[in-house]
Enzyme design. Structure first.
Site, PDB file in Angstrom:
ATOM      1  N   CYS A  68       1.836   0.273  -8.772  1.00 27.06           N
ATOM      2  CA  CYS A  68       2.937   0.735  -7.917  1.00 27.06           C
ATOM      3  C   CYS A  68       4.192   1.037  -8.732  1.00 27.06           C
ATOM      4  O   CYS A  68       4.936   1.944  -8.400  1.00 27.06           O
ATOM      5  CB  CYS A  68       3.213  -0.272  -6.834  1.00 27.06           C
ATOM      6  SG  CYS A  68       3.321  -1.932  -7.438  1.00 27.06           S
TER       7      CYS A  68
ATOM      8  N   GLU B 262       5.566  -3.346   0.902  1.00 30.62           N
ATOM      9  CA  GLU B 262       5.689  -3.007  -0.525  1.00 30.62           C
ATOM     10  C   GLU B 262       4.961  -1.685  -0.694  1.00 30.62           C
ATOM     11  O   GLU B 262       3.738  -1.651  -0.641  1.00 30.62           O
ATOM     12  CB  GLU B 262       5.010  -4.066  -1.395  1.00 30.62           C
ATOM     13  CG  GLU B 262       5.644  -5.428  -1.320  1.00 30.62           C
ATOM     14  CD  GLU B 262       7.025  -5.448  -1.909  1.00 30.62           C
ATOM     15  OE1 GLU B 262       7.341  -4.570  -2.749  1.00 30.62           O
ATOM     16  OE2 GLU B 262       7.810  -6.327  -1.529  1.00 30.62           O
TER      17      GLU B 262
ATOM     18  N   GLY C 212       2.372   2.447   5.395  1.00 35.53           N
ATOM     19  CA  GLY C 212       3.502   1.579   5.741  1.00 35.53           C
ATOM     20  C   GLY C 212       4.149   2.024   7.051  1.00 35.53           C
ATOM     21  O   GLY C 212       4.485   1.203   7.904  1.00 35.53           O
TER      22      GLY C 212
ATOM     23  N   GLY D 195       0.836  -1.199   0.000  1.00 33.59           N
ATOM     24  CA  GLY D 195       0.000   0.000   0.000  1.00 33.59           C
ATOM     25  C   GLY D 195       0.867   1.242   0.000  1.00 33.59           C
ATOM     26  O   GLY D 195       2.000   1.213  -0.479  1.00 33.59           O
ATOM     27  N   SER D 196       0.329   2.299   0.572  1.00 32.90           N
ATOM     28  CA  SER D 196       1.029   3.582   0.492  1.00 32.90           C
ATOM     29  C   SER D 196       2.154   3.659   1.527  1.00 32.90           C
ATOM     30  O   SER D 196       2.135   2.969   2.552  1.00 32.90           O
ATOM     31  CB  SER D 196       0.035   4.714   0.726  1.00 32.90           C
ATOM     32  OG  SER D 196      -0.506   4.596   2.015  1.00 32.90           O
ATOM     33  N   THR D 197       3.107   4.502   1.253  1.00 34.79           N
ATOM     34  CA  THR D 197       4.244   4.676   2.157  1.00 34.79           C
ATOM     35  C   THR D 197       3.764   5.219   3.501  1.00 34.79           C
ATOM     36  O   THR D 197       4.246   4.810   4.558  1.00 34.79           O
ATOM     37  CB  THR D 197       5.291   5.593   1.496  1.00 34.79           C
ATOM     38  OG1 THR D 197       5.827   4.882   0.369  1.00 34.79           O
ATOM     39  CG2 THR D 197       6.428   5.940   2.440  1.00 34.79           C
TER      40      THR D 197
HETATM   41  P1  NAP Z   1      -3.343   2.284   1.666  1.00 32.14           P
HETATM   42  O1  NAP Z   1      -4.288   3.285   2.174  1.00 32.14           O
HETATM   43  O2  NAP Z   1      -2.000   2.226   2.238  1.00 32.14           O
HETATM   44  O3  NAP Z   1      -4.139   0.883   1.824  1.00 32.14           O
HETATM   45  C1  NAP Z   1      -3.601  -0.362   1.529  1.00 32.14           C
HETATM   46  C2  NAP Z   1      -4.230  -1.406   2.440  1.00 32.14           C
HETATM   47  O4  NAP Z   1      -3.914  -1.122   3.804  1.00 32.14           O
HETATM   48  C3  NAP Z   1      -5.756  -1.453   2.383  1.00 32.14           C
HETATM   49  O5  NAP Z   1      -6.183  -2.772   2.605  1.00 32.14           O
HETATM   50  C4  NAP Z   1      -6.133  -0.566   3.553  1.00 32.14           C
HETATM   51  O6  NAP Z   1      -7.444  -0.801   4.027  1.00 32.14           O
HETATM   52  C5  NAP Z   1      -5.099  -0.954   4.565  1.00 32.14           C
HETATM   53  N1  NAP Z   1      -4.843   0.034   5.593  1.00 32.14           N
HETATM   54  C6  NAP Z   1      -5.052   1.376   5.570  1.00 32.14           C
HETATM   55  N2  NAP Z   1      -4.660   1.948   6.725  1.00 32.14           N
HETATM   56  C7  NAP Z   1      -4.196   0.952   7.519  1.00 32.14           C
HETATM   57  C8  NAP Z   1      -3.651   0.901   8.837  1.00 32.14           C
HETATM   58  N3  NAP Z   1      -3.487   2.000   9.569  1.00 32.14           N
HETATM   59  N4  NAP Z   1      -3.261  -0.284   9.322  1.00 32.14           N
HETATM   60  C9  NAP Z   1      -3.397  -1.400   8.595  1.00 32.14           C
HETATM   61  N5  NAP Z   1      -3.912  -1.429   7.348  1.00 32.14           N
HETATM   62  C10 NAP Z   1      -4.299  -0.262   6.811  1.00 32.14           C
HETATM   63  O7  NAP Z   1      -3.100   2.383   0.155  1.00 32.14           O
HETATM   64  P2  NAP Z   1      -4.081   2.854  -0.965  1.00 32.14           P
HETATM   65  O8  NAP Z   1      -3.936   4.321  -1.058  1.00 32.14           O
HETATM   66  O9  NAP Z   1      -5.410   2.260  -0.802  1.00 32.14           O
HETATM   67  O10 NAP Z   1      -3.367   2.126  -2.206  1.00 32.14           O
HETATM   68  C11 NAP Z   1      -2.531   2.768  -3.098  1.00 32.14           C
HETATM   69  C12 NAP Z   1      -1.085   2.784  -2.617  1.00 32.14           C
HETATM   70  O11 NAP Z   1      -0.553   1.485  -2.583  1.00 32.14           O
HETATM   71  C13 NAP Z   1      -0.182   3.553  -3.535  1.00 32.14           C
HETATM   72  O12 NAP Z   1       0.599   4.445  -2.777  1.00 32.14           O
HETATM   73  C14 NAP Z   1       0.707   2.504  -4.189  1.00 32.14           C
HETATM   74  O13 NAP Z   1       1.973   2.882  -4.545  1.00 32.14           O
HETATM   75  C15 NAP Z   1       0.762   1.466  -3.173  1.00 32.14           C
HETATM   76  N6  NAP Z   1       0.988   0.178  -3.813  1.00 32.14           N
HETATM   77  C16 NAP Z   1       2.219  -0.382  -3.734  1.00 32.14           C
HETATM   78  C17 NAP Z   1       2.464  -1.599  -4.328  1.00 32.14           C
HETATM   79  C18 NAP Z   1       3.794  -2.277  -4.248  1.00 32.14           C
HETATM   80  O14 NAP Z   1       3.886  -3.443  -4.564  1.00 32.14           O
HETATM   81  N7  NAP Z   1       4.838  -1.607  -3.824  1.00 32.14           N
HETATM   82  C19 NAP Z   1       1.450  -2.247  -5.006  1.00 32.14           C
HETATM   83  C20 NAP Z   1       0.207  -1.641  -5.087  1.00 32.14           C
HETATM   84  C21 NAP Z   1       0.000  -0.437  -4.468  1.00 32.14           C
HETATM   85  P3  NAP Z   1      -8.729  -0.026   3.445  1.00 32.14           P
HETATM   86  O15 NAP Z   1      -8.341   0.561   2.134  1.00 32.14           O
HETATM   87  O16 NAP Z   1      -9.739  -1.093   3.333  1.00 32.14           O
HETATM   88  O17 NAP Z   1      -9.109   1.003   4.442  1.00 32.14           O
END
Ligand code: NAP
Ligand code: MG
Length: 496
Positions: free
Chosen positions: A302, A268, A251, A246-248
């Protein structure tokens, strides 16, 4: 926009709603909470999904803990476990059309992409790790510190225990497979949490895992929010490992939540990956590759190539080539379209970045506006030229179809070009386009990124480790490297 015609199987599945999988049983949330599932290509509600309450998360962790401690999965032989994983891959292929349809409806990806790419790729992931189950090995060692006694010394690779697998919405099925398959191969009990926005392929995968013979409690699925179930998983002392994509920013939150019991963490995260085009590149291929790198899945990838660095003498040609491709992309979910963003909120955030870019003085060469098409969250593919490395649109991960192009001098050494590419807090991926072998490999060596493609961009493979340098993450997905991250290493020293 016409929605992909819905099959009867998918229709009835959507009507039933998506449930939690806890200890081998499908169930609603204990407090009955549910949320809507939206098709981002139409804005329409597809159905609903349970939202796990604290008590459900607790039960899932308990079930995983109990199954692991009782050896429900590790008690099988490696070959038996491998067979189960292989069967999951087979079942996915048997239900390819259905899963592809679910993934397409949920994410707005084209059916071509999910049927021809994501589902077979996820199935292959289970087969790849099925093969690893029988190949997890330790080593023998020889002691030097005690010369006149005999010892038998060996190492054992053991599963890390209960693994929480937290997945984003941009590639729900593949990313779930990338975590679940190696975790199961290693012998872990798992709790999988997809993004709340995209549960559909994950619940189907859960059913197939049960059908394939995964014992109760070994695969649990929690639907619900990151701030709810996700945060609890990251913090809970009974969880031994969290693997997050997910997002940095999230992370970092996971990392601090995980510090309580110092659980193992794999991250990741985001990227701002450069596409580097030298003057001697096959420009037709480079232009096509650069456009693909940023516009596929509407930039919600990503490893999206969101910075385009081009040698000055071919800069205009490459930028106009990408602009031309951008203008030809129609909004939609067909094979040659640009798909929607995942939600209205996400589209707004991408639009705000576009406004920032204009305010910073970058030249908007094409795109930049929301597109009203069938109620979906579409956005014109967008190209900014004359971007300066210090601008926010050159630094921030936008996660949409927005390209930031900038030139570099033709006579710059590969290391100097790599320094430009490295001017980022991220380090996930890069691609280098040139026909000169030494230039390619000198650039590759100097670029700080977990994966670098030469004359291509974004090609994944189960055998090829994938992950981030710097703020793009910790650890690697895929390959043996991912598997080992679901293990602990025990050394055994026996005096004979
Ligand atoms: P995100 O907010 O970080 O969410 C990713 C996952 O984490 C979702 O299942 C989310 O749940 C969960 N989550 C959110 N806050 C959390 C917390 N405090 N504790 C535990 N889990 C939590 O990311 P996004 O904005 O939805 O996704 C896009 C991001 O992912 C982009 O920044 C992208 O670069 C990154 N990404 C990276 C890769 C890689 O392989 N490096 C691949 C794909 C995406 P909910 O959404 O259900 O609330
Ligand atoms: Mg959805």
């Amino acid at each position: 926009m016409a929605e992909a015609s819905r099959s009867a199987t998918v229709g009835s599945r959507l009507e039933r709603g998506q449930q939690l999988l806890i200890d081998g049983q499908w169930c609603e949330a204990s407090d009955g909470a549910r949320c809507d599932i939206i098709n981002p290509a139409s804005g329409q509600v597809l159905g609903h999904a349970a939202v796990a309450a604290e008590a459900d998360t607790d039960r899932a962790i308990q079930a995983a803990r109990r199954s692991f401690d009782a050896g429900a999965w590790t008690g099988l032989t490696p070959a038996q476990r491998g067979k189960v994983l292989w069967t999951i891959g087979d079942l996915m292929e048997q239900h390819l059309d259905e899963i592809a349809e679910l993934e397409s409806l949920d994410t707005g990806k084209s059916l071509d992409a999910t049927r021809g790419g994501e589902v077979p790729f996820a199935a292959d992931c289970f087969r790849y790790y099925a093969g690893w189950c029988t190949k997890i090995e330790g080593a023998t060692k020889t002691l030097s510190t005690v010369p006149d006694q005999q010892f038998h010394i060996y190492t054992r690779r053991e599963p890390v225990g209960v693994a929480a697998l937290i997945v984003p919405w941009n590639g729900p099925l593949v990313q779930a497979a990338w975590k679940l398959a190696p975790a199961l191969a290693a012998g872990c009990s798992c709790i999988l949490k997809p993004a709340q926005q995209t549960p559909l392929s994950t619940t189907r995968l859960g059913e197939l895992a049960v059908e394939a013979g995964v014992p109760d409690g070994v695969v649990n699925i929690l639907l619900g929010s990151g701030s709810g179930a996700g945060a609890t998983l990251a913090a809970d002392y009974r969880v031994d490992k969290v693997s997050f994509t997910g997002s940095t920013r999230t992370g970092r939150e996971i990392l601090s939540a995980a510090s309580g019991n110092l659980k193992k963490v794999t991250l990741e995260l985001g990227g701002k990956s450069p596409v580097i085009v030298f003057a001697d590149a096959d420009l037709e291929a480079a232009i096509e590759g650069a456009a693909q790198a940023i516009f596929s899945n509407a930039g919600q990838v990503c490893v999206a190539g969101s910075r385009l660095l081009v040698a000055q003498s071919v800069y205009e040609q490459v930028v106009s080539g990408v602009v031309e491709i951008a203008r030809a992309l129609e909004p939609g979910t067909g094979g040659h379209c640009i798909g929607p963003l995942i939600s209205a909120e996400h589209r707004d955030s991408v639009l705000a970045w576009i406004e920032t870019g204009q305010g910073e003085g970058a030249t908007l060469r094409t795109g930049g506006r929301a597109v009203e098409a069938g109620g979906g969250y579409f956005l014109e593919p967008t190209v900014f030229a004359d971007v300066e490395p210090g601008m926010q649109i050159a630094r921030e991960e936008i996660f949409g179809p927005v390209l930031a192009a900038m030139p570099f001098p033709d006579d710059a050494a590969p290391e100097e070009v790599a320094a430009l590419a490295n001017d980022s807090e991220y380090g996930l991926a890069a691609s280098v386009w040139t026909q000169d072998i030494s230039r390619a490999h000198r650039t590759v060596a100097a670029v700080r990124a977990g994966i670098v493609w030469i004359n291509c961009h974004g090609i994944p493979d189960m055998a090829v480790p994938f992950g981030g340098y710097r703020q793009s993450g910790w650890g690697r997905e895929n390959g043996m490297e991912s598997l080992l991250q679901y293990t602990e290493l025990k050394s055994v020293v026996a005096r004979l």
